[in-house]
Design a protein around this motif. Structure first.
Motif, PDB file in Angstrom:
ATOM      1  N   GLU A  78     -12.736  -1.093  -2.287  1.00 30.22           N
ATOM      2  CA  GLU A  78     -11.824  -0.114  -2.891  1.00 30.22           C
ATOM      3  C   GLU A  78     -11.347   0.895  -1.843  1.00 30.22           C
ATOM      4  OE1 GLU A  78     -13.312   1.871  -6.302  1.00 30.22           O
ATOM      5  OE2 GLU A  78     -13.434   0.052  -7.532  1.00 30.22           O
ATOM      6  N   ARG A  79     -12.271   1.406  -1.048  1.00 29.60           N
ATOM      7  CA  ARG A  79     -11.894   2.380  -0.020  1.00 29.60           C
ATOM      8  C   ARG A  79     -10.866   1.797   0.943  1.00 29.60           C
ATOM      9  NH1 ARG A  79     -17.464   5.319   2.114  1.00 29.60           N
ATOM     10  NH2 ARG A  79     -17.942   6.483   0.208  1.00 29.60           N
ATOM     11  N   LEU A  80     -11.122   0.576   1.372  1.00 24.28           N
ATOM     12  CA  LEU A  80     -10.214  -0.033   2.344  1.00 24.28           C
ATOM     13  C   LEU A  80      -8.835  -0.271   1.734  1.00 24.28           C
ATOM     14  CD1 LEU A  80     -12.740  -2.590   3.863  1.00 24.28           C
ATOM     15  CD2 LEU A  80     -11.924  -0.485   4.938  1.00 24.28           C
ATOM     16  N   LEU A  81      -8.798  -0.708   0.479  1.00 21.67           N
ATOM     17  CA  LEU A  81      -7.509  -0.951  -0.175  1.00 21.67           C
ATOM     18  C   LEU A  81      -6.765   0.359  -0.425  1.00 21.67           C
ATOM     19  CD1 LEU A  81      -8.568  -3.708  -2.748  1.00 21.67           C
ATOM     20  CD2 LEU A  81      -7.114  -4.027  -0.741  1.00 21.67           C
ATOM     21  N   VAL A  82      -7.490   1.410  -0.801  1.00 19.72           N
ATOM     22  CA  VAL A  82      -6.856   2.716  -1.022  1.00 19.72           C
ATOM     23  C   VAL A  82      -6.281   3.247   0.291  1.00 19.72           C
ATOM     24  CG1 VAL A  82      -7.295   5.131  -1.596  1.00 19.72           C
ATOM     25  CG2 VAL A  82      -8.212   3.334  -3.056  1.00 19.72           C
ATOM     26  N   GLU A  83      -7.051   3.113   1.363  1.00 23.50           N
ATOM     27  CA  GLU A  83      -6.559   3.567   2.668  1.00 23.50           C
ATOM     28  C   GLU A  83      -5.288   2.825   3.065  1.00 23.50           C
ATOM     29  OE1 GLU A  83      -9.840   3.001   5.271  1.00 23.50           O
ATOM     30  OE2 GLU A  83     -11.055   4.594   4.353  1.00 23.50           O
ATOM     31  N   GLU A  84      -5.265   1.519   2.820  1.00 18.59           N
ATOM     32  CA  GLU A  84      -4.088   0.735   3.166  1.00 18.59           C
ATOM     33  C   GLU A  84      -2.906   1.110   2.291  1.00 18.59           C
ATOM     34  OE1 GLU A  84      -1.950  -2.081   5.403  1.00 18.59           O
ATOM     35  OE2 GLU A  84      -3.841  -1.006   5.711  1.00 18.59           O
ATOM     36  N   ALA A  85      -3.174   1.354   0.995  1.00 14.83           N
ATOM     37  CA  ALA A  85      -2.096   1.763   0.085  1.00 14.83           C
ATOM     38  C   ALA A  85      -1.499   3.094   0.534  1.00 14.83           C
ATOM     39  CB  ALA A  85      -2.639   1.872  -1.340  1.00 14.83           C
ATOM     40  N   LYS A  86      -2.348   4.030   0.977  1.00 12.71           N
ATOM     41  CA  LYS A  86      -1.847   5.313   1.470  1.00 12.71           C
ATOM     42  C   LYS A  86      -1.021   5.122   2.743  1.00 12.71           C
ATOM     43  CE  LYS A  86      -5.435   8.308  -0.458  1.00 12.71           C
ATOM     44  NZ  LYS A  86      -6.575   9.224  -0.158  1.00 12.71           N
TER      45      LYS A  86
END
Length: 560
Positions: A78-86
């Motif tokens: 989740e953290r990695l996907l959120v960072e990429e989305a940002k």
């Protein structure tokens, strides 16, 4: 003087130091490694125990130690996907913002209604009057939990046949007195519809049974087996499985119930008034397939915003133009009311609460995760071909067969406790009619003899398969299991919750339908959907694995 004091002090200090050293040797020092704070590490970050516990609570998961390894993986993904989305700026897109707004409004609507519920003022006079009325009906009568074993006389039984039946029932009672299982005996020997539940009648109050036996049965104690009791219909044996004593609800309990009921009623009324106000929104069409939603307080949503919001509610904007005004408003109403509730809650600053702010953040992270994961899945997606669908069908033909089905003729008559005896007599008369002339259709008999009575269902049902049979209820299912084709069940009762409501049933099995192979065209769409879901799951799992491997994700061995 000073020279003599200093050595004394030094000696005392040394002795204290030795004592402390010996004491510390006697205690086991804490093993920091056994209670680690950092549970997982990866390039660019780590997950601590407190972070994991916060995540578990925010996502409403069960905190099981055996699942913590999986939770840690899910957190890091989740953290990695959120960072990429940002990084990609997904949070600034119209779709993201409108989805977040819709979810926020859902939470705010709940908060607004809770605040309204808590702030309702109930006049003392109204509360006291309602409490006094409730006190008058506060007594719960004495009840006994009963099972019965019944055998009927038959319409034209002779005295000799009745005596023979009594002798048989006395024999059954003797076995019950000796300790035979009552439920098993009822299933095997009883002719009552309760046999399907082991003779269980449930908790029975005075006045619910045949007057000829009510007085005797109501005096039974726990574990007691009744004599063989006679009524107009036949002979019955009862067992008392327990006694629930009569009691009155306490005034405090009654007052609390009444207050909660009144508060809920007043909340519902106030909420309806708010919704009536919010329904004064307007929907404007500045262009083809373009709509602007203007709430009752003047808040305006552009065509782009309206389109994304409607899509999130499952409304196809391009279809609104083809709908009549009433149908169009019916489609848009849920969205308009949701947004209006959110707007009113913000006016009351409910959105400032820490708990809601935390919930909003969880929602936004989930949106970011879903959108970034969808992007990655879309890059790898290959549509399911017809050839794949056909291959799966051929390899799994044994799965594509229908379940065993059944066709029934039924008459069911809804009945209250007050009308149970009268309705039972009607149903027994119907049973006699169709038993004497099997060519008669249930529907024809019901229409001719049940005029003016609340017939719940009459006629042919089916074909029914297991899911359809489940909807009929467990008592009906068990009755059907015992019937042969063409056989008519006895009249039996299916209870339907509180208040003494029940349905009287009579069933004839017309046909049992064996399993049959299903052709490819019939199941093609279902197979394609199954393969699509499986491929989506495989791609998502591959994305997760690659993300974790790419950052050197590592879970520590000890997870407290």
């Amino acid at each position: 003087m000073t020279m003599r004091v200093l050595p004394g002090i030094s000696l005392i200090a040394v002795l204290l130091g030795v004592v402390m050293l010996l004491a510390s040797c006697g205690r086991k020092s804490p093993d920091v490694a056994a209670i680690p704070e950092v549970l997982a590490i990866y390039n660019g970050g780590q997950v601590t125990l407190s972070e994991l516990e916060t995540w578990i609570e925010a996502n409403a998961k069960r905190d099981l130690k055996t699942l913590r390894g999986d939770y840690l993986e899910e957190m890091v993904v989740e953290r990695l996907l959120v960072e990429e989305a940002k990084r990609k700026g997904l949070e600034e897109t119209m779709g993201f913002r409108m989805e977040a707004l819709r979810l926020e409004c859902g939470r705010l609507r709940v908060a607004l209604r809770r605040e309204m519920h808590a702030s309702i003022d109930i006049p003392d006079e109204r509360l006291n009057q309602a409490a006094q009325e409730a006190l008058q009906n506060s007594e719960i009568p004495r009840r006994i939990r009963l099972r019965n074993l019944f055998k009927g006389f038959g319409e034209e039984a002779t005295d000799e046949e009745k005596e023979a039946l009594r002798a048989e029932m006395e024999g059954l009672r003797a076995r019950l007195i000796d300790g035979a299982d009552f439920a098993a005996m009822a299933r095997e020997h009883s002719q009552s519809s309760t046999r399907y539940d082991g003779g269980l009648l449930g908790n029975v109050a005075a006045g619910q049974l045949d007057p000829a036996i009510d007085e005797i049965v109501m005096k039974m104690t726990e574990g007691e087996v009744s004599p063989v009791l006679e009524s107009d219909r036949g002979l019955t044996i009862f067992i008392c499985e327990g006694v629930v004593l009569a009691r009155k609800r306490s005034p405090e309990d009654i007052l609390d119930r009444v207050e909660q009921k009144l508060r809920q009623q007043l909340t519902d009324r106030a909420w309806r008034e708010l919704e009536d106000e919010w329904k004064r929104y307007s929907l404007q069409a500045p262009g083809a397939n373009a709509w602007e939603l203007v709430l009752s307080d003047g808040t305006r949503f552009s065509p782009d915003e309206t389109s994304h919001l409607m899509r999130g509610m499952g409304i196809a904007v391009n279809q609104l133009a083809s709908l009549a005004d009433e149908a169009r408003r019916a489609a848009v109403n849920p969205l308009a009311l949701l947004l209006s509730a959110g707007q009113r809650a913000r006016e009351r600053e409910l959105h400032q609460s820490e708990s809601l702010q935390a919930a909003f953040e969880v929602d936004r992270r989930k949106i970011a995760v879903n959108r970034e994961m969808s992007n990655r899945v879309g890059q790898r997606w290959v549509p399911i071909s017809d050839a794949e669908t056909r291959t799966y069908y051929e390899a799994n033909r044994s799965r594509f067969v229908t379940e065993t089905g059944i066709r029934l003729e039924v008459i069911c008559l809804e009945s209250s406790r007050r009308d149970r005896l009268r309705h039972s007599a009607k149903m027994r008369a119907l049973h006699k009619t169709v038993s004497e002339d099997p060519s008669l259709a249930f529907l024809e008999v019901a229409e001719s003899q049940l005029a003016g009575l609340p017939v719940g269902r009459a006629g042919i049902l089916g074909p029914l398969y297991p899911s359809g049979l489940s909807a009929l209820g467990s008592t009906v299912r068990r009755a059907i299991e015992t019937l042969e084709i063409g056989e008519i069940s006895s009249v039996f009762t299916q209870r339907e919750g509180a208040g003494g409501k029940a349905t009287l049933w009579m069933i004839r099995v017309l046909e049992r339908i064996p399993p049959q192979a299903v052709d490819f065209e019939t199941v093609k769409a279902g197979i394609r959907q199954h393969l699509r879901e499986r491929r989506l799951a495989e791609i998502r799992e591959a994305v997760r694995e690659e993300l974790l491997q790419g950052v050197g994700f590592e879970v520590r061995e000890v997870i407290p």
